[in-house]
Design an enzyme around this catalytic site. Structure first.
Site, PDB file in Angstrom:
ATOM      1  N   GLU A  43       5.516  -3.535 -30.093  1.00 34.23           N
ATOM      2  CA  GLU A  43       4.621  -2.999 -28.893  1.00 34.23           C
ATOM      3  C   GLU A  43       3.518  -3.852 -28.993  1.00 34.23           C
ATOM      4  O   GLU A  43       2.835  -3.822 -29.988  1.00 34.23           O
ATOM      5  CB  GLU A  43       4.536  -1.519 -29.105  1.00 34.23           C
ATOM      6  CG  GLU A  43       3.931  -1.304 -27.865  1.00 34.23           C
ATOM      7  CD  GLU A  43       3.539   0.403 -27.732  1.00 34.23           C
ATOM      8  OE1 GLU A  43       4.016   1.149 -28.714  1.00 34.23           O
ATOM      9  OE2 GLU A  43       2.627   0.717 -27.137  1.00 34.23           O
ATOM     10  N   ARG A 267      11.182   2.591 -43.883  1.00 32.42           N
ATOM     11  CA  ARG A 267       9.698   1.809 -43.372  1.00 32.42           C
ATOM     12  C   ARG A 267       9.087   1.532 -44.733  1.00 32.42           C
ATOM     13  O   ARG A 267       9.015   2.093 -45.998  1.00 32.42           O
ATOM     14  CB  ARG A 267       9.051   3.089 -42.754  1.00 32.42           C
ATOM     15  CG  ARG A 267       8.160   2.769 -41.455  1.00 32.42           C
ATOM     16  CD  ARG A 267       7.528   3.775 -41.073  1.00 32.42           C
ATOM     17  NE  ARG A 267       6.397   3.420 -40.309  1.00 32.42           N
ATOM     18  CZ  ARG A 267       6.367   2.714 -39.102  1.00 32.42           C
ATOM     19  NH1 ARG A 267       7.487   2.784 -38.644  1.00 32.42           N
ATOM     20  NH2 ARG A 267       5.569   2.493 -38.463  1.00 32.42           N
ATOM     21  N   LYS A 277      -0.560   1.027 -36.811  1.00 32.03           N
ATOM     22  CA  LYS A 277      -1.457   0.005 -35.899  1.00 32.03           C
ATOM     23  C   LYS A 277      -2.709   0.797 -35.386  1.00 32.03           C
ATOM     24  O   LYS A 277      -3.684   0.367 -35.133  1.00 32.03           O
ATOM     25  CB  LYS A 277      -0.568  -0.675 -34.693  1.00 32.03           C
ATOM     26  CG  LYS A 277       0.077  -1.846 -35.252  1.00 32.03           C
ATOM     27  CD  LYS A 277       0.939  -2.589 -34.060  1.00 32.03           C
ATOM     28  CE  LYS A 277       2.013  -1.603 -33.782  1.00 32.03           C
ATOM     29  NZ  LYS A 277       2.788  -2.257 -32.596  1.00 32.03           N
TER      30      LYS A 277
HETATM   31  P1  ATP Z   1       2.903   1.329 -36.180  1.00 34.83           P
HETATM   32  O1  ATP Z   1       3.278   2.646 -36.489  1.00 34.83           O
HETATM   33  O2  ATP Z   1       2.277   0.516 -37.061  1.00 34.83           O
HETATM   34  O3  ATP Z   1       2.230   1.098 -35.101  1.00 34.83           O
HETATM   35  P2  ATP Z   1       5.593   0.982 -34.840  1.00 34.83           P
HETATM   36  O4  ATP Z   1       6.764   1.159 -35.554  1.00 34.83           O
HETATM   37  O5  ATP Z   1       4.787   1.782 -33.783  1.00 34.83           O
HETATM   38  O6  ATP Z   1       4.515   0.442 -36.085  1.00 34.83           O
HETATM   39  P3  ATP Z   1       6.439  -1.347 -33.253  1.00 34.83           P
HETATM   40  O7  ATP Z   1       5.395  -2.599 -32.786  1.00 34.83           O
HETATM   41  O8  ATP Z   1       6.846  -0.478 -32.307  1.00 34.83           O
HETATM   42  O9  ATP Z   1       5.331  -0.708 -34.441  1.00 34.83           O
HETATM   43  O10 ATP Z   1       7.118  -1.963 -34.388  1.00 34.83           O
HETATM   44  C1  ATP Z   1       8.081  -3.239 -34.107  1.00 34.83           C
HETATM   45  C2  ATP Z   1       9.349  -3.169 -35.362  1.00 34.83           C
HETATM   46  O11 ATP Z   1       8.691  -3.040 -36.513  1.00 34.83           O
HETATM   47  C3  ATP Z   1       9.933  -1.922 -35.174  1.00 34.83           C
HETATM   48  O12 ATP Z   1      11.352  -2.121 -35.277  1.00 34.83           O
HETATM   49  C4  ATP Z   1       9.563  -0.992 -36.202  1.00 34.83           C
HETATM   50  O13 ATP Z   1      10.546  -0.202 -36.571  1.00 34.83           O
HETATM   51  C5  ATP Z   1       9.376  -2.116 -37.174  1.00 34.83           C
HETATM   52  N1  ATP Z   1       8.214  -1.509 -38.178  1.00 34.83           N
HETATM   53  C6  ATP Z   1       6.943  -1.217 -37.891  1.00 34.83           C
HETATM   54  N2  ATP Z   1       6.345  -0.793 -38.962  1.00 34.83           N
HETATM   55  C7  ATP Z   1       7.204  -0.819 -39.920  1.00 34.83           C
HETATM   56  C8  ATP Z   1       7.169  -0.708 -41.395  1.00 34.83           C
HETATM   57  N3  ATP Z   1       6.153  -0.190 -41.979  1.00 34.83           N
HETATM   58  N4  ATP Z   1       7.995  -1.049 -42.134  1.00 34.83           N
HETATM   59  C9  ATP Z   1       9.389  -1.325 -41.617  1.00 34.83           C
HETATM   60  N5  ATP Z   1       9.391  -1.765 -40.425  1.00 34.83           N
HETATM   61  C10 ATP Z   1       8.372  -1.512 -39.609  1.00 34.83           C
HETATM   62 MG    MG Z   2       5.810   1.886 -31.912  1.00 34.46          MG
END
Ligand code: ATP
Ligand code: MG
Length: 568
Positions: A43, A267, A277
């Site tokens: 995102e 994760r 983020k």
């Molecule tokens: P955050 O909680 O940091 O905002 P998010 O999952 O909302 O992370 P996205 O931009 O939606 O962030 O993530 C893009 C991809 O990266 C998704 O497939 C998500 O599952 C993966 N991802 C995000 N954080 C992690 C993590 N800590 N470990 C492994 N994969 C991750």
């Molecule tokens: Mg997200």
């Protein structure tokens, strides 16, 4: 192994549960002749962090392993939080990490198709417009132990639903007054299946579609269908989406579209590190750090500025692999992979961070000579360089003690040490300032020990580094430490915040470091080992004649110790 001959040649050996699933799907032709297709779906609401690096290595790595392709898909369904700056930084970071996508896609490109599909679901009696407020919807949802209640609007006719939904899209209603919901099962044990919201009204400008839309799809309604449109075969995501998988499948099945398959993995969590983020944005906005690329941030741009390499981050991601349960990885493990990489490839140089003047009383005044020094003992092809030596040198304040504590083998009055790549020197006398601090150490040197060995075979217990004062260049050095004081930064008292666990000493700025002159030509992102001190890189704040270095890591590697303890 005996079966291997009957299998297609190009299926590599599975290495973790994800590759086992994919290998099996390739073998059974689950997706027909379609090649493996994956996507990385960030995102654009912040910069990528090391957790995303793990996901990127999985998405791109597995597609690569099975001869498939990966799309970079921006999951941009949240116009209020998304920005072009993030889209740009994400592309730069994925490339820096060493991956190239097949296509760049945007969920927003599918808004038209998603809308058509919503009309289809309404016509099939599988979706309805609900006038309940967000609060009321929450109250009707029930709990894990109690079923939800139907909304009084649940049984609207198809015609009424179509009319209202089209009018939602046309902008006739204010934000938050109506939503479109899937009509599934208010008594489902899975809360995600209790008539989840598909669309909300939001009169907000989108960074790509402008004001074309005033209804926006929810993540769950957009994600699976976006996968399906791109004919993604394996849609890897993190474990918190496990309970969403039935909904992911429900939309795809109701619409009868390409059956992308969601698979969840753990994760990445790292000690002393905050990977969210939302939190990272807060640090930037509240100026806890200097920006998204502050070298203390766990963002890829932060690691890059700190001097980390994509090779080390990829090696780390390969080592942690993927599993079906969440855990926490020691930050020391990541640092270990980085040291390993820098040890192999960074040039050795001499730099004194806290200078103390050392004078060789028996060295001819005004004389100087060049010492030939290997650039990297780990890499014979790295060559040698000339380092100037003279009568007055800088050494580290820590390398001299007027009154040495027990087991202190470095310089002290009467003691002899080796100056690295130089001579043996013996401390004779000190000069102090008015406050009694030692400001100069006077030594004699042994001319026969040039290069660092004495012809009579006598040994010294310590080797210290130095820089010739007349030739030294000055630089600013930024020494970083962990941003948090606790292994779990989220461990704070009730009513507190993660900011309570900030390390007040995460950045120390040294303005008077003295460096050997060869470093004058260093440019941004060049990486060095300052002998006996650590790994350093040139910061983009540097200007000609005004170098700024970031400490990537100190030399000491505590990972082996941690591993040993875990094994014991
Ligand atoms: P955050 O909680 O940091 O905002 P998010 O999952 O909302 O992370 P996205 O931009 O939606 O962030 O993530 C893009 C991809 O990266 C998704 O497939 C998500 O599952 C993966 N991802 C995000 N954080 C992690 C993590 N800590 N470990 C492994 N994969 C991750
Ligand atoms: Mg997200």
């Amino acid at each position: 192994m005996t079966e291997a001959n009957t299998e297609p040649q190009d299926v590599p050996t599975p290495t973790n549960f994800l590759s086992e699933i994919i290998a099996e799907d390739v073998r059974t032709k689950k997706f027909g002749d379609a090649k493996v297709q994956t996507r990385f779906p960030p995102e654009p609401n912040g910069y990528l962090h090391i957790g995303h690096a793990k996901a990127i290595c999985i998405d791109f790595g597995l597609a690569d392993q099975y001869g498939g392709k990966t799309n970079l898909r921006f999951d941009d369904t949240n116009p209020e939080k998304e920005e072009q700056e993030y889209v740009d930084s994400i592309q730069a970071d994925v490339r820096w990490l060493g991956f190239e996508w097949d296509r760049v896609c945007y969920a927003s490109d599918y808004f038209g198709q998603l809308y058509q599909w919503a009309l289809e679901l309404i016509k099939a009696g599988n979706a309805y417009v609900d006038d309940l407020t967000a609060d009321e919807i929450r109250q009707h949802r029930g709990t894990l132990t109690e079923p939800g209640q139907d909304s009084p609007y649940r049984n609207r006719t198809v015609e009424e639903n179509l009319d209202l939904f089209v009018r939602m899209k046309n902008g006739e209603f204010p934000d938050g007054t109506r939503v479109l919901r899937a009509k599934i099962d208010m008594a489902s044990p899975n809360l995600n299946m209790r008539d989840p919201v598909m669309y909300r009204i939001l009169h907000a400008e989108h960074h790509r579609t402008g004001d074309e839309w005033c209804i926006y799809p929810m993540y769950d309604y957009a994600h699976g269908q976006s996968d399906s449109i791109e004919r993604v075969t394996h849609s890897m995501c993190t474990l918190e989406f496990t309970d969403h998988q039935p909904l992911y499948r429900w939309y795809i099945e109701q619409l009868g579209i390409f059956p992308s398959q969601q698979i969840e993995f753990d994760r990445l969590n790292i000690t002393y590190t905050m990977l969210s983020k939302r939190k990272l944005l807060q640090f930037v906005q509240e100026k806890v750090v200097r920006g998204w690329d502050d070298p203390r941030m766990p963002t890829l741009s932060g690691f890059r500025r700190r001097g980390f390499t994509p090779e080390a981050i990829r090696a780390f991601c390969a080592a942690i692999g993927a599993s079906r349960t969440n855990g926490t990885t020691d930050i020391e493990m990541l640092e270990h992979f980085q040291r390993d990489d820098l040890n192999r490839r960074s040039s050795r140089t001499m730099a004194v961070l806290h200078p103390l003047k050392l004078v060789l009383d028996n060295y001819p005044e005004g004389a100087e000579e060049m010492m030939e020094v290997a650039n990297n003992p780990e890499d014979p092809t790295a060559g040698t360089r000339q380092v100037p030596f003279s009568r007055e040198l800088y050494i580290e304040q820590d390398d001299f003690r007027e009154v040495p504590p027990p087991k202190y083998y470095r310089l002290s009055p009467g003691k002899e040490v080796r100056l690295r790549n130089g001579y043996f020197v013996t401390a004779k006398d000190v000069v102090k300032d008015a406050a009694g601090n030692v400001v100069q150490v006077h030594c004699t040197y042994d001319p026969a020990s040039r290069g660092g060995n004495s012809p009579d075979g006598r040994k010294v217990k310590s080797t210290i580094h130095w820089v010739s004062t007349a030739h030294a260049i000055s630089a600013e050095i930024r020494v970083y430490d962990k941003l948090f004081t606790k292994p779990d930064p989220g461990d704070f008292a009730e009513g507190g915040s993660v900011l309570d666990n900030l390390n007040p000493n995460s950045l120390e700025i040294l303005t008077d470091a003295k460096l050997e002159p060869s470093l004058a030509s260093a440019t941004c992102e060049d990486r060095f080992q300052f002998e006996r001190v650590g790994y350093f890189t040139v910061d983009p704040d540097s200007a000609p004649g005004n170098l700024v270095f970031n400490r990537t890591l100190p030399l000491k590697d505590s990972w082996a110790k941690i591993e040993k303890k875990a094994g014991a």
